[in-house]
Write a protein that holds these residues in place. Structure first.
Motif, PDB file in Angstrom:
ATOM      1  N   THR A 156      65.887  56.155  28.903  1.00  0.00           N
ATOM      2  CA  THR A 156      64.895  55.995  27.862  1.00  0.00           C
ATOM      3  C   THR A 156      65.323  54.893  26.917  1.00  0.00           C
ATOM      4  O   THR A 156      66.477  54.558  26.782  1.00  0.00           O
ATOM      5  N   SER A 157      64.345  54.327  26.234  1.00  0.00           N
ATOM      6  CA  SER A 157      64.620  53.359  25.178  1.00  0.00           C
ATOM      7  C   SER A 157      63.897  53.815  23.942  1.00  0.00           C
ATOM      8  O   SER A 157      63.049  54.682  23.983  1.00  0.00           O
ATOM      9  N   GLY A 158      64.210  53.206  22.831  1.00  0.00           N
ATOM     10  CA  GLY A 158      63.633  53.644  21.574  1.00  0.00           C
ATOM     11  C   GLY A 158      62.155  53.435  21.495  1.00  0.00           C
ATOM     12  O   GLY A 158      61.591  52.622  22.192  1.00  0.00           O
TER      13      GLY A 158
ATOM     14  N   GLU B 248      55.581  49.803  28.087  1.00  0.00           N
ATOM     15  CA  GLU B 248      55.862  49.364  29.450  1.00  0.00           C
ATOM     16  C   GLU B 248      57.175  49.998  29.898  1.00  0.00           C
ATOM     17  O   GLU B 248      58.035  50.329  29.077  1.00  0.00           O
ATOM     18  N   GLN B 249      57.353  50.149  31.223  1.00  0.00           N
ATOM     19  CA  GLN B 249      58.565  50.793  31.725  1.00  0.00           C
ATOM     20  C   GLN B 249      59.681  49.811  32.054  1.00  0.00           C
ATOM     21  O   GLN B 249      60.836  50.211  32.133  1.00  0.00           O
ATOM     22  N   GLN B 250      59.336  48.557  32.290  1.00  0.00           N
ATOM     23  CA  GLN B 250      60.343  47.558  32.636  1.00  0.00           C
ATOM     24  C   GLN B 250      60.127  46.304  31.797  1.00  0.00           C
ATOM     25  O   GLN B 250      58.990  45.933  31.506  1.00  0.00           O
TER      26      GLN B 250
ATOM     27  N   LEU C 139      59.249  48.986  25.232  1.00  0.00           N
ATOM     28  CA  LEU C 139      59.836  49.431  26.494  1.00  0.00           C
ATOM     29  C   LEU C 139      60.256  50.897  26.396  1.00  0.00           C
ATOM     30  O   LEU C 139      61.089  51.265  25.571  1.00  0.00           O
ATOM     31  N   ILE C 140      59.638  51.735  27.212  1.00  0.00           N
ATOM     32  CA  ILE C 140      59.981  53.155  27.311  1.00  0.00           C
ATOM     33  C   ILE C 140      59.967  53.497  28.789  1.00  0.00           C
ATOM     34  O   ILE C 140      58.902  53.610  29.407  1.00  0.00           O
TER      35      ILE C 140
END
Length: 573
Positions: free
Chosen positions: A45-47, A98-100, A287-288
């Motif tokens: 995960t990202s913030g 977005e995931q990437q 980004l998540i």
């Protein structure tokens, strides 16, 4: 050919699961599992960012025609989001997850994730959610002469770049030539093209080979037609996350408000030629990679739109989100080594056919997607001219037939091969299932599974692997199928060893040069050739799903790219 008469692609429906017929039904909302690179992610995960889409007044409204995230029979593009015309005052900030991260912010080098490019770089044409190609930087265009090899464009005269310089013919010529020569995945669109500024605001593109869909491929989902300013071209290394963007888009990338790898911020361009398209003052691409984190962020108003799959549909529905989806994806195996250069048996069509017979598409699809699985043997979309009922009936699950073909080809004991895949979007799950079934007929696959998309892509295009398992955007036309996946000049991730076949090349040349009224038979012939020669072993169709907060509308997917455009999103009035 005028913009209004450009080829269009229909919204797609899919056959019933397990049936090999041409009967079509709407896709289930829960049918989404496999994402293309634009939406691939692992479990990290990202913030999340703070704030949400808002207007200067406090009113919100639910989206008309939307479907709750958990409902079956999800919306097709254009239904859930409604009209893309704004119905309220301009929003403050839109947050899209977005995931990437993008591989590059340079349009010439961008891979699949074009959202990060199209916000800041206006394209020559624009594809709407109905597949119609409309004016953007080019206000009109037409093919000249016979054979779809020369496209003449007339540019609008009120567009300027970020630095204030005009978007004129000289600038467009220079940008297209840079894209052509940059060596990115978009370079193939203009390979061998001669580009001429025929006037101050007129440009001619003379192709080395026919391309009837060039106006589509100059639109926002393809990036080849995203125009870079002369300032940017003078220093291509500056077209990155550390510098202001150098396009003529509705927004300007702001590195001061961005953190590469976490979030990318775009602010409204004060000199954009059409302010009515700037539905928000700021757009943040966040980004998540973990879908549950994205659901949680959406439920608390930290993000407004994200892509995902059916595994979070129930949670998304509880969070009050609606879905927009379109079945444009196929998941399965690509047999890269069709000439047997790495693994000799793969050069025999009987071996490749044996692989297809050994795959139980119903079992794998049901295990992944349940009733949202739509087994397939072909990579073109149902409802298009290329789709073939004959191809749909090919390769029923028959392991004994597979063993017989292997023995006939001289490999009664099977063989061993290396396979490349990724632990993103379920690719590795499908690869393991396919490998287990192939083991039963004597084919042993050694899996290399990468967790990061860039590493996986790098290995997949290296030419070192004979087989890969991945998601592939299903093709709306045989011409695009040829250009992207079948010819050696296409997308390298779909044909990394540059397979060439004289008969297939001839068919692809015919479809490029044939009048649209006579092209259907050739399109089906190309598809049936590919299925019969077993260049691929597809498993199931699936869908890309956008999860959307109810106060956001305009989320609709362009048919040729299968992607929604953040520029179309707006705050409901």
């Amino acid at each position: 050919m005028s913009p209004s008469t450009q080829p269009t692609c229909p919204q797609q429906s899919l056959p019933h699961r397990g049936r090999r017929t041409g009967r079509l039904i709407p896709a289930l909302a829960a049918a989404a599992m496999i994402l293309t690179l634009a939406g691939c992610g692992d479990d990290d995960t990202s913030g999340t960012s703070s704030g949400t889409a808002s207007t200067q007044d406090s009113g919100t409204a639910t989206a008309e025609g939307s479907t709750p995230a958990g409902d079956a029979g999800g919306e097709t593009a254009g239904e859930a989001g409604g009209d893309t015309t704004p119905a309220a005052t301009q929003g403050d900030t839109l947050h899209v997850a977005e995931q990437q991260p993008p591989n590059s912010l340079n349009p010439a080098l961008a891979d699949q994730n074009t959202d990060f490019v199209l916000l800041a770089y206006e394209s020559l044409t624009y594809e709407d959610a109905n597949g119609e190609i409309k004016p953007a930087l080019a206000e009109s265009w037409e093919f000249v002469g016979e054979g779809n090899t020369q496209l003449d464009l007339t540019l609008r005269q009120d567009a300027v770049f970020t630095d204030g310089s005009p978007v004129n013919a000289a600038a467009v010529k220079a940008s297209l030539e840079y894209v052509r020569d940059a060596g990115g995945t978009r370079s193939t669109t203009l390979a061998g093209a001669e580009i001429t500024a025929t006037g101050d605001y007129t440009v001619s593109i003379k192709l080395a080979s026919a391309n009837p869909l060039l106006p589509t491929m100059l639109s926002q989902g393809w990036a080849a037609g995203a125009i870079i300013s002369p300032t940017g071209l003078a220093d291509p290394d500056s077209l990155d996350a550390d510098h202001v963007s150098q396009g003529a888009g509705a927004y300007i990338y702001d590195p001061e408000q961005s953190v590469a790898g976490d979030h990318y911020t775009y602010t409204a361009n004060p000199n954009y030629f059409d302010p009515s398209r700037q539905h928000f003052q700021t757009i943040v691409m966040q980004l998540i990679s973990d879908q549950q984190t994205a659901v949680n962020a959406a439920s608390t108003g930290q993000i407004d739109v994200f892509t995902g799959d059916y595994t979070v549909a129930a949670q998304a529905e509880q969070a009050g989100l609606y879905t927009v989806n379109n079945p444009t994806l196929s998941l399965g195996m690509i047999l890269f080594d069709r000439d047997g250069a790495i693994v000799e048996p793969l050069g025999d069509v009987r071996v490749r056919q044996a692989i297809n017979y050994a795959i139980d598409r119903d079992a794998i699809g049901t295990a992944l997607l349940g009733e949202g699985s739509y087994p397939t043997t072909q990579l073109v979309l149902p409802g298009t001219a290329s789709y073939s009922d004959t191809a749909a009936a090919a390769y029923p699950y028959d392991p004994e037939k597979a063993k017989s073909l292997l023995a006939e080809a001289g490999y009664p004991d099977g063989f061993e091969a290396e396979l490349i895949t990724a632990s993103i979007a379920g690719f590795d799950t499908v690869a393991k299932a396919m490998a287990a079934q192939l083991e039963e007929v004597g084919i042993s696959l050694n899996l290399t599974i990468e967790s990061e998309a860039p590493t996986w892509v790098g290995k997949a295009v290296s030419g070192e692997y004979p087989v890969g398992v991945q998601g592939i955007s299903a093709f709306p036309s045989a011409y695009l199928f040829c250009q992207q996946a079948l010819l050696p000049t296409g997308e390298k991730i779909l044909n990394p060893l540059g397979s060439v076949n004289e008969e297939l090349d001839g068919l692809c040349a015919q479809v490029a040069n044939t009048d649209s009224s006579q092209v259907a038979a050739i399109e089906r012939q190309i598809n049936e050739w590919v299925v019969d020669n077993a260049w691929f072993a597809p498993v199931t169709y699936s869908s890309r799903v956008y999860f959307v907060r109810p106060d956001i509308q305009g989320v609709a997917m362009a048919p040729s790219s299968g992607l929604a455009n953040p520029l179309d999103y707006y705050l409901a009035g």
